[in-house]
Write an enzyme that holds these catalytic residues in place. Structure first.
Site, PDB file in Angstrom:
ATOM      1  N   TYR A  94       0.857  -1.181   0.000  1.00 40.79           N
ATOM      2  CA  TYR A  94       0.000   0.000   0.000  1.00 40.79           C
ATOM      3  C   TYR A  94       0.896   1.235   0.000  1.00 40.79           C
ATOM      4  CZ  TYR A  94      -3.738   3.154   1.670  1.00 40.79           C
ATOM      5  OH  TYR A  94      -4.657   4.173   1.810  1.00 40.79           O
ATOM      6  N   TYR A 112     -11.816  -4.148   6.918  1.00 40.11           N
ATOM      7  CA  TYR A 112     -10.523  -3.816   7.527  1.00 40.11           C
ATOM      8  C   TYR A 112     -10.668  -2.728   8.591  1.00 40.11           C
ATOM      9  CZ  TYR A 112      -5.841  -1.998   8.154  1.00 40.11           C
ATOM     10  OH  TYR A 112      -4.671  -1.566   8.728  1.00 40.11           O
ATOM     11  N   HIS A 113     -11.298  -1.614   8.214  1.00 39.35           N
ATOM     12  CA  HIS A 113     -11.387  -0.492   9.138  1.00 39.35           C
ATOM     13  C   HIS A 113     -12.374  -0.743  10.277  1.00 39.35           C
ATOM     14  CE1 HIS A 113      -9.489   1.690   5.706  1.00 39.35           C
ATOM     15  NE2 HIS A 113      -8.814   2.191   6.711  1.00 39.35           N
ATOM     16  N   LYS A 165     -11.664  17.626  15.732  1.00 35.71           N
ATOM     17  CA  LYS A 165     -10.944  16.916  14.671  1.00 35.71           C
ATOM     18  C   LYS A 165     -10.749  17.882  13.507  1.00 35.71           C
ATOM     19  CE  LYS A 165     -10.185  13.116  13.771  1.00 35.71           C
ATOM     20  NZ  LYS A 165      -8.857  12.442  13.741  1.00 35.71           N
ATOM     21  N   ASP A 220      -8.618  14.429   8.327  1.00 33.24           N
ATOM     22  CA  ASP A 220      -8.349  13.128   8.935  1.00 33.24           C
ATOM     23  C   ASP A 220      -9.645  12.521   9.468  1.00 33.24           C
ATOM     24  OD1 ASP A 220      -7.235  10.929  10.291  1.00 33.24           O
ATOM     25  OD2 ASP A 220      -6.936  12.127  12.099  1.00 33.24           O
ATOM     26  N   HIS A 239      -9.776   9.360  10.811  1.00 28.20           N
ATOM     27  CA  HIS A 239      -9.514   8.341  11.836  1.00 28.20           C
ATOM     28  C   HIS A 239      -9.974   8.897  13.183  1.00 28.20           C
ATOM     29  CE1 HIS A 239      -6.566   6.651   8.859  1.00 28.20           C
ATOM     30  NE2 HIS A 239      -7.127   5.555   9.298  1.00 28.20           N
TER      31      HIS A 239
END
Length: 659
Positions: free
Chosen positions: A20, A174-175, A533, A537, A539
Site C-alpha cells: 500500500y 478492515y477499518h 478533529k 483526517d 480516523h
C-alpha cells in the site's frame, strides 16, 4: 483430488503481492511503484491523499496541510497520467483504496488506459468503493448514505458491462476491526454491507446475468494478532458468503459464490513502543490469511514495522514485501491442501463465529439493513473499542512492550531520520501551482459542458460513469467532480457513536469523578471538554474514546465529529470550553495546530489550554509545545485515565491563573 495431509502434485500459485503506497506527488509515487515492481511486487495498491479521498482540490481550505501526506494527490487527468507513466495498465492488477470518489478515480484510470492504447475490457483491479464503512470507521464519505449506495451500484453496473475483470467493490471490513469490531461484528457488518449493495444492483442487469455480478463483489479484510481466531474468522466468512449467495440470491454456480478477498493485516496493534516487535506481529497476522488453503487471501499487503511512528521508507516497505516472498517461495506452504479440514477445534470456533454473526445479521435485517442501521453499528463499534482499550489499561490484555516488559534496549532501526520518511512541506505549494497551471491550460467550455452533463446524470439518476469519464478527458478536477455531486445530493455528517449519557463503566473512575466535581464547583459550572478533529483526517477512533472517557468521568463533552476547520473549532471553544483537545493522525498536525492556536489568541481564548494527540514525532511535539500546546500525546499514551487527570488539572482555575 488432494489427499488431506499429503503433498500436492502441483503447487498453488501465490497470492498477489502488494504494498500500500503513495505519497508526496504523482511523480515520486510513480518512481516508488516502478521500484516496488522491480523488487518483485506483483500488483499495485494505491494510497491517495485525504483531499483526493474526500473530493477536494489541493487548494481548498480543508486541504491545508493534508496534501500528499497519507497518499498521492490526484487532482486531474494529468496527475493520473504521471502516476502510471511507463506502467502498462493492460498488464497490471491495480487496487485503488478509494471510496467516496471511486467513480472519479476509476474514470481517470480508464482515461489513462485509453491514452496508453489499452483494451479497457482487459483491465484488472479493484476500487474499494465501500461507503458504509466510511460512516462507521474511516470518515472519508462525501454524500449521504442512499445516494452513495446508488453510486456504488453505478460503478458495479459499468464494470459489469465494460470492464468485466474489474472488481467494482471491496466490501471493507478492515477499518471495522481498526475501529474495535469484534470478529462477529466484523463478519456481520461487512456481510450486511455486501447485501445492501447487491439488493441495489438487482434489476440493473438481466436476471440470468445477476450471479456473474455477484461473483465480482470482493472483500478487503483485516487480520489481527489472535491469528487462530482470525483464521477461523476467514473460514466463517467463506461459509457465510456462500450461504448468502445461495439462499438469498439463488446463485447456483460455486465459482460465483466464492469468497474473494484481499487483506492488509492489522495496523491497530502496531506499537510506537519497541517498534521492532511489530515485525513479529505482522508475520503472525499474515499466517491467519495464508495457512488455510480454503480461506486463503487472493492478495496480501502488509504494513511496515514503523507505521505507528510515521510514513514508512522504501526500505521498510521492501522488508514487508520480502516477508511475503519468503513464505510463498521458501516454505512448503503452497504444496499442501487445507491444513485445518477435520480439526474439531477449528470447526467449533468457526461455528461459534458464524452463530454470532448470524445473530447480529438478524438484528441488522430487523432494522432495515446496513444503511438504516448505520447509527446502531457506529455505537456498537465505539463501545467495543472502549472495552478493548479498557482491557489493555487494566492489564487483562497483554501487549508486549506497552503494558508488560516495557524495559528495552534502544532500537538500532531508528536512525538519524527517526526511522520514518517525512513529506517535504514544499510539496503542497508545488501541487497547487501545478493545479493552477492545469486549470489555465484547459478548455473552459469543454469543462462546463462536461460538468453540466455530469450534473444532469446525477439529478436524473442515470449511471454517472460515462459522464465522469467524459469529465476526466475534458480536464475536470477532483474538487469540481465532487462539487457537482454535493450540489445534487447535499452534504452529510455521519454519526459519532458518542452518547452524552454516562456508560455503566465505573471501575477506576471514582477518584477522577470526585476531582471533576471539585473543579466544576470551583469553575461555577460543569467542566466542559471540547474534542476537535481539524482537517480531513477521518480516523476518529482515538477522539471518540477520549470523548467517551471524559464523559464517563463526569465532564460535559463537546464533540461534533470529523472534518472541522480550525475556525469552527475556535468558534465552538468560545461557547464555553474549559479545555480543548485536537486529534490529528494524518501528519498535518503542525499547520493545523498553528492555525488553531493563532485563531484562539485572536479570539481572546489564549487562556483555554489546548492538548493535541496523534502520530507525532518528538521533534514535532517540541514545536507544538513552543506554540503553546499544553500537552502532546502519541499512541504510546494508552492510559486514558492519566490523560483525564491531565485535563482536570489543566482546567483547575489555579492552573490556568499560573499559566
Amino acid at each position: 483430488m488432494v489427499t488431506r495431509g499429503r503433498a500436492m502434485t502441483q503447487k498453488d500459485r501465490p497470492w498477489l503481492f502488494r504494498t500500500y503506497a503513495g505519497h508526496s506527488t504523482a511523480e515520486k509515487s510513480n518512481a516508488l511503484y516502478r521500484g516496488n515492481l522491480a523488487k518483485g511486487q506483483t500488483g499495485l495498491s494505491v494510497a491517495f491523499d485525504l483531499p483526493t479521498q474526500t473530493g477536494y482540490d489541493s487548494d481548498h481550505v480543508l486541504a491545508r496541510g493534508e496534501v500528499g501526506k497519507v497518499g498521492v494527490p490526484i487532482a486531474h487527468l494529468g496527475d493520473m497520467r504521471t502516476l502510471f507513466r511507463d506502467i502498462p495498465l493492460e498488464q497490471m492488477n491495480t487496487s485503488m483504496t478509494i471510496n467516496a470518489t471511486a467513480p472519479w478515480l476509476l474514470a481517470l484510470y480508464v482515461a489513462v488506459a485509453e491514452e496508453q492504447g489499452a483494451d479497457v475490457s482487459k483491465l484488472q483491479g479493484t476500487v474499494q468503493n465501500d461507503l458504509v464503512k466510511e460512516y462507521l470507521s474511516r470518515g472519508t464519505y462525501v454524500l449521504p448514505p442512499q445516494p452513495s449506495i446508488k453510486i456504488i451500484a453505478d460503478v458495479a453496473e459499468y464494470c459489469y458491462r465494460e470492464i468485466p475483470k474489474w472488481n467494482p467493490m471491496n466490501v471493507c471490513s478492515y477499518h471495522l476491526q481498526e475501529a474495535g469490531a469484534t470478529p462477529e461484528q466484523e463478519l456481520a457488518f461487512a456481510l450486511a454491507t455486501a447485501t445492501a449493495v447487491l439488493d441495489e444492483l438487482r434489476g440493473r442487469v438481466p436476471e440470468e446475468d445477476f450471479p456473474r455480478l455477484v461473483g465480482r463483489i470482493s472483500f478487503f479484510v483485516n487480520a489481527g494478532i489472535r491469528f487462530v481466531t482470525e483464521m477461523c474468522k476467514m473460514r466463517a466468512f467463506v461459509d457465510l458468503w456462500d450461504e448468502i449467495c445461495r439462499e438469498r440470491y439463488g446463485v447456483e454456480d460455486p465459482k460465483f459464490r466464492r469468497f474473494r478477498y484481499g487483506v492488509q493485516v492489522n495496523s491497530l496493534g502496531l506499537t510506537e513502543q519497541q517498534p521492532e516487535n511489530n515485525v513479529y506481529r505482522i508475520l503472525l497476522e499474515m499466517l491467519a490469511v495464508t495457512l488455510s488453503k480454503s480461506a486463503r487471501a487472493r492478495a496480501v499487503q502488509l504494513p511496515a514495522w514503523n507505521e505507528a511512528l510515521g510514513l514508512p521508507r522504501p526500505w521498510d516497505q521492501q522488508w514487508s514485501l520480502r516477508m511475503q516472498q519468503i513464505l510463498a517461495y521458501e516454505t512448503d506452504l503452497l504444496e499442501y491442501g487445507d491444513l485445518f479440514d477435520g480439526s474439531p477445534v477449528v470447526a467449533a470456533k468457526v461455528e461459534a463465529l458464524k452463530d454470532g454473526a448470524r445473530a447480529e445479521l438478524k438484528t441488522l435485517d430487523g432494522m432495515g439493513g446496513a444503511v438504516a442501521a448505520i447509527e446502531y453499528m457506529k455505537g456498537r463499534l465505539v463501545d467495543s473499542n472502549a472495552e478493548r482499550l479498557s482491557g489493555i489499561e487494566r492489564g487483562e490484555t497483554t501487549v508486549v512492550g506497552v503494558n508488560k516488559w516495557t524495559e528495552a534496549e534502544p532500537s538500532p532501526l531508528l536512525g538519524e531520520d527517526g526511522g520514518i520518511m517525512t513529506v517535504d512541506p514544499a510539496v503542497e505549494a508545488d501541487q497547487i501551482a501545478g493545479l493552477e497551471a492545469w486549470r489555465a491550460a484547459r478548455d473552459d467550455d469543454a469543462v462546463r459542458t462536461a460538468l453540466n452533463a455530469l450534473a444532469t446524470a446525477a439529478r436524473e439518476g442515470t449511471n454517472i460513469m460515462p459522464a465522469s469519464i467524459a469529465a476526466a478527458k475534458a480536464g475536470v478536477t477532483t474538487g469540481e467532480w465532487a462539487g457537482v455531486m454535493r450540489g445534487v445530493h447535499g452534504e452529510y455528517r455521519g454519526p459519532t457513536g458518542v452518547s452524552t449519557s454516562m456508560s455503566n463503566r465505573t471501575e477506576g473512575l471514582d477518584e477522577l469523578r470526585e476531582r471533576v466535581e471539585t473543579i466544576s464547583a470551583k469553575l461555577g459550572r460543569r467542566l466542559t471538554f471540547l474534542m476537535g478533529k481539524p482537517g480531513l483526517d477521518g480516523h476518529s477512533n482515538g477522539a471518540e474514546q477520549i470523548a467517551v472517557r471524559a464523559r464517563d468521568c463526569g465532564m460535559t463533552i463537546q464533540y461534533e465529529g470529523i472534518r472541522l476547520t480550525p475556525a469552527a473549532i475556535v468558534e465552538a471553544a468560545a461557547a464555553g470550553a474549559h479545555v480543548v483537545g485536537l486529534s490529528i493522525l494524518s501528519g498535518s498536525h503542525l499547520p493545523l495546530v498553528a492555525d488553531t492556536m493563532e485563531r484562539m489568541r485572536a479570539a481572546g481564548l489564549a487562556h483555554i489550554p489546548v492538548i493535541v494527540g496523534g502520530i507525532i514525532p518528538e521533534e514535532d511535539a517540541a514545536r507544538l509545545r513552543a506554540m503553546g500546546v499544553a500537552r502532546v500525546y502519541t499512541p504510546k499514551d494508552f492510559e486514558l485515565n492519566r490523560i483525564m487527570g491531565d485535563i482536570v488539572e489543566l482546567a483547575d482555575p489555579k492552573e490556568i491563573a499560573a499559566e
